[in-house]
Design an enzyme around this catalytic site. Sequence first.
Site, PDB file in Angstrom:
ATOM      1  N   THR A  35       0.833  -1.202   0.000  1.00  0.00           N
ATOM      2  CA  THR A  35       0.000   0.000   0.000  1.00  0.00           C
ATOM      3  C   THR A  35       0.870   1.256   0.000  1.00  0.00           C
ATOM      4  OG1 THR A  35      -1.226   1.388   1.574  1.00  0.00           O
ATOM      5  CG2 THR A  35      -0.432  -0.691   2.405  1.00  0.00           C
ATOM      6  N   SER A  46      -0.563   3.249  10.698  1.00  0.00           N
ATOM      7  CA  SER A  46      -1.427   2.366  11.506  1.00  0.00           C
ATOM      8  C   SER A  46      -0.707   1.031  11.652  1.00  0.00           C
ATOM      9  CB  SER A  46      -2.775   2.132  10.806  1.00  0.00           C
ATOM     10  OG  SER A  46      -2.631   1.154   9.781  1.00  0.00           O
ATOM     11  N   TYR A  94      -2.013  -1.801  10.748  1.00  0.00           N
ATOM     12  CA  TYR A  94      -2.229  -2.489   9.470  1.00  0.00           C
ATOM     13  C   TYR A  94      -1.096  -2.124   8.506  1.00  0.00           C
ATOM     14  CZ  TYR A  94      -3.651  -2.347   4.584  1.00  0.00           C
ATOM     15  OH  TYR A  94      -3.643  -2.421   3.219  1.00  0.00           O
ATOM     16  N   HIS A  95      -0.818  -0.821   8.378  1.00  0.00           N
ATOM     17  CA  HIS A  95       0.244  -0.412   7.452  1.00  0.00           C
ATOM     18  C   HIS A  95       1.607  -0.951   7.892  1.00  0.00           C
ATOM     19  CE1 HIS A  95      -2.913   2.623   6.365  1.00  0.00           C
ATOM     20  NE2 HIS A  95      -2.475   2.306   5.164  1.00  0.00           N
ATOM     21  N   LYS A 149       2.057  -4.240   6.448  1.00  0.00           N
ATOM     22  CA  LYS A 149       2.353  -4.206   5.011  1.00  0.00           C
ATOM     23  C   LYS A 149       3.848  -3.936   4.790  1.00  0.00           C
ATOM     24  CE  LYS A 149      -0.775  -4.640   2.494  1.00  0.00           C
ATOM     25  NZ  LYS A 149      -1.502  -5.870   2.084  1.00  0.00           N
TER      26      LYS A 149
HETATM   27  N1  LIG Z   1      -9.013  -2.093  -1.316  1.00  0.00           N
HETATM   28  C1  LIG Z   1      -8.098  -1.154  -1.255  1.00  0.00           C
HETATM   29  O1  LIG Z   1      -8.407   0.042  -1.438  1.00  0.00           O
HETATM   30  C2  LIG Z   1      -6.658  -1.495  -1.000  1.00  0.00           C
HETATM   31  C3  LIG Z   1      -5.707  -0.469  -1.062  1.00  0.00           C
HETATM   32  C4  LIG Z   1      -4.362  -0.788  -0.840  1.00  0.00           C
HETATM   33  C5  LIG Z   1      -3.993  -2.086  -0.598  1.00  0.00           C
HETATM   34  N2  LIG Z   1      -4.952  -3.071  -0.532  1.00  0.00           N
HETATM   35  C6  LIG Z   1      -4.508  -4.439  -0.266  1.00  0.00           C
HETATM   36  O2  LIG Z   1      -5.099  -5.304  -1.220  1.00  0.00           O
HETATM   37  C7  LIG Z   1      -5.416  -6.560  -0.632  1.00  0.00           C
HETATM   38  C8  LIG Z   1      -6.864  -6.898  -0.890  1.00  0.00           C
HETATM   39  O3  LIG Z   1      -7.684  -5.860  -0.366  1.00  0.00           O
HETATM   40  P1  LIG Z   1      -9.263  -5.958  -0.394  1.00  0.00           P
HETATM   41  O4  LIG Z   1      -9.767  -4.571  -0.309  1.00  0.00           O
HETATM   42  O5  LIG Z   1      -9.678  -6.851  -1.494  1.00  0.00           O
HETATM   43  O6  LIG Z   1      -9.528  -6.653   1.016  1.00  0.00           O
HETATM   44  P2  LIG Z   1     -10.584  -7.796   1.357  1.00  0.00           P
HETATM   45  O7  LIG Z   1     -10.659  -7.891   2.842  1.00  0.00           O
HETATM   46  O8  LIG Z   1     -11.856  -7.554   0.656  1.00  0.00           O
HETATM   47  O9  LIG Z   1      -9.900  -9.087   0.731  1.00  0.00           O
HETATM   48  C9  LIG Z   1      -8.968  -9.869   1.407  1.00  0.00           C
HETATM   49  C10 LIG Z   1      -9.510 -11.291   1.392  1.00  0.00           C
HETATM   50  O10 LIG Z   1      -8.542 -12.122   2.027  1.00  0.00           O
HETATM   51  C11 LIG Z   1      -9.214 -13.032   2.861  1.00  0.00           C
HETATM   52  N3  LIG Z   1      -8.297 -13.445   3.935  1.00  0.00           N
HETATM   53  C12 LIG Z   1      -7.775 -12.686   4.930  1.00  0.00           C
HETATM   54  N4  LIG Z   1      -7.017 -13.439   5.723  1.00  0.00           N
HETATM   55  C13 LIG Z   1      -7.065 -14.706   5.239  1.00  0.00           C
HETATM   56  C14 LIG Z   1      -6.512 -15.938   5.656  1.00  0.00           C
HETATM   57  N5  LIG Z   1      -5.776 -16.030   6.769  1.00  0.00           N
HETATM   58  N6  LIG Z   1      -6.760 -17.052   4.924  1.00  0.00           N
HETATM   59  C15 LIG Z   1      -7.532 -16.986   3.792  1.00  0.00           C
HETATM   60  N7  LIG Z   1      -8.099 -15.839   3.362  1.00  0.00           N
HETATM   61  C16 LIG Z   1      -7.868 -14.705   4.077  1.00  0.00           C
HETATM   62  C17 LIG Z   1     -10.422 -12.262   3.378  1.00  0.00           C
HETATM   63  O11 LIG Z   1     -11.463 -13.098   3.826  1.00  0.00           O
HETATM   64  C18 LIG Z   1     -10.817 -11.428   2.182  1.00  0.00           C
HETATM   65  O12 LIG Z   1     -11.794 -12.075   1.396  1.00  0.00           O
HETATM   66  C19 LIG Z   1      -5.045  -6.446   0.847  1.00  0.00           C
HETATM   67  O13 LIG Z   1      -3.774  -7.023   1.030  1.00  0.00           O
HETATM   68  C20 LIG Z   1      -4.971  -4.967   1.090  1.00  0.00           C
HETATM   69  O14 LIG Z   1      -4.032  -4.666   2.093  1.00  0.00           O
HETATM   70  C21 LIG Z   1      -6.268  -2.786  -0.721  1.00  0.00           C
END
Ligand SMILES: NC(=O)c1ccc[n+]([C@@H]2O[C@H](COP(=O)([O-])OP(=O)(O)OC[C@H]3O[C@@H](n4cnc5c(N)ncnc54)[C@H](O)[C@@H]3O)[C@@H](O)[C@H]2O)c1
Length: 395
Positions: free
Chosen positions: A158, A193, A195-196, A199
């Site tokens: 991120t 945070s 979370y960050h 990452k």
């Molecule tokens: N959506 C955004 O705006 C955004 C921005 C920057 C980075 N990201 C990164 O992109 C990735 C996906 O984001 P997203 O928005 O789709 O999130 P999301 O929560 O919708 O998707 C993540 C998926 O991973 C699954 N998951 C989590 N832990 C797990 C585990 N231990 N075993 C199996 N499955 C597991 C969750 O159930 C979920 O369905 C993340 O790594 C997030 O940090 C997202």
Amino acid sequence: MSHILILGGDGYLGWPTAMYFSNRGHEVTVVDNYFRRNACVELDVGMLYPVPTLIERARIWHELTGKEIKVLIGDLTDPEVMRCLFDGRAEYSWALNKNFTGIPETVVHYAEQPSAPYSLINYKYANITLQNNLLVTNNLMFAIRDFSRDTHIIKLGTMGEYGTPDIDIEEGWIEIEHKGRKDKFLFPRQASSLYHTTKIMDTDLLWFGARMWDLRVTDLMQGPVYGIETEESKIDERLRTIFNYDEIFGTILNRFIVQAVADYPLTVYGKGGQTRGYLNINDTLQCIHMSEQSSAQCGELRIFNQIMETFSANELAEKVQDVGKMRGYNVVLNHLENPRKEAEDHYYSPNYKGLIELGVKPHYLTNEVLEGMLQVVQDNKKNIRKEVIFRGITW
Ligand SMILES: NC(=O)c1ccc[n+]([C@@H]2O[C@H](COP(=O)([O-])OP(=O)(O)OC[C@H]3O[C@@H](n4cnc5c(N)ncnc54)[C@H](O)[C@@H]3O)[C@@H](O)[C@H]2O)c1
């Protein structure tokens, strides 16, 4: 066509990615343990519309397109679940059905707890975030090291890893001259945070794996994503991705659109000068696709800044206000006391040329795009629960 494994395939980005690659003829396997859905139930934050289970969505996709997305429901913090995806063992493959052909050429790693506020609700949620995110990444790194070193890891980082430094943000790396000598290092990171912080630690883990075991890694420093529909979800409403509008799992623009439709003053935190890079969900798909087509080299940690344009929170709110007004909504901005500890007025100049050079064609945030999102939200207005929009998780 290659085999793509998507970790976190039930999520906001995971499911659209699965359909995107399946539609283009790839063999696609998705894994998820419903962490996100369960967290939404536990914290009582509603989604805009109900979404069928992952298994059901794969069935609907098959019924409508004749294409197969293989599903495994499993927790990737369990090393055995992760390892069975790369070692060709039969142990868990019953869940993936008999056609599971084993080792993927590319793995897209989305499977994390993705929310900054969630990670700071209290020590319990901080622990869940640290354990979940770091164990999944570590299990992935070792599974690939032990069974499948040629598999290209595309991992989602991120832009929040960099924070808001008072210098231009480079794409992952910076050359530093010190006392007459030069070297290249990861660009300085400063998380806002826990979370960050995970990452950043993910990036460090995979950089270690690239140096020690020649792993191939592309790390995409993504900004907040907005949007609902993709080419594939338009086939049938039941294929739409999950969409949160609450403070914990909703991203800022998605939240503002729902607030506009719900006649809820837009929750701009503090002065609203917080500037970030954003992208449309369709561009996330393109970025993953272009990264998949041009693999990182053995031993390389290739980093791209995955954003298409930058806006302050005020600019986003004003855009939503303008389009909302055109559609008859009385959209008001509410500058709340900032629940987060962050700069509200700062320098922000990231470099983000790499993915464009690979061939990504940006979808910019036009009024038409905003109107398309407003329409879907309006169609589901009856499901909006105002009480979950803002609860004020502070840090
Ligand atoms: N959506 C955004 O705006 C955004 C921005 C920057 C980075 N990201 C990164 O992109 C990735 C996906 O984001 P997203 O928005 O789709 O999130 P999301 O929560 O919708 O998707 C993540 C998926 O991973 C699954 N998951 C989590 N832990 C797990 C585990 N231990 N075993 C199996 N499955 C597991 C969750 O159930 C979920 O369905 C993340 O790594 C997030 O940090 C997202």
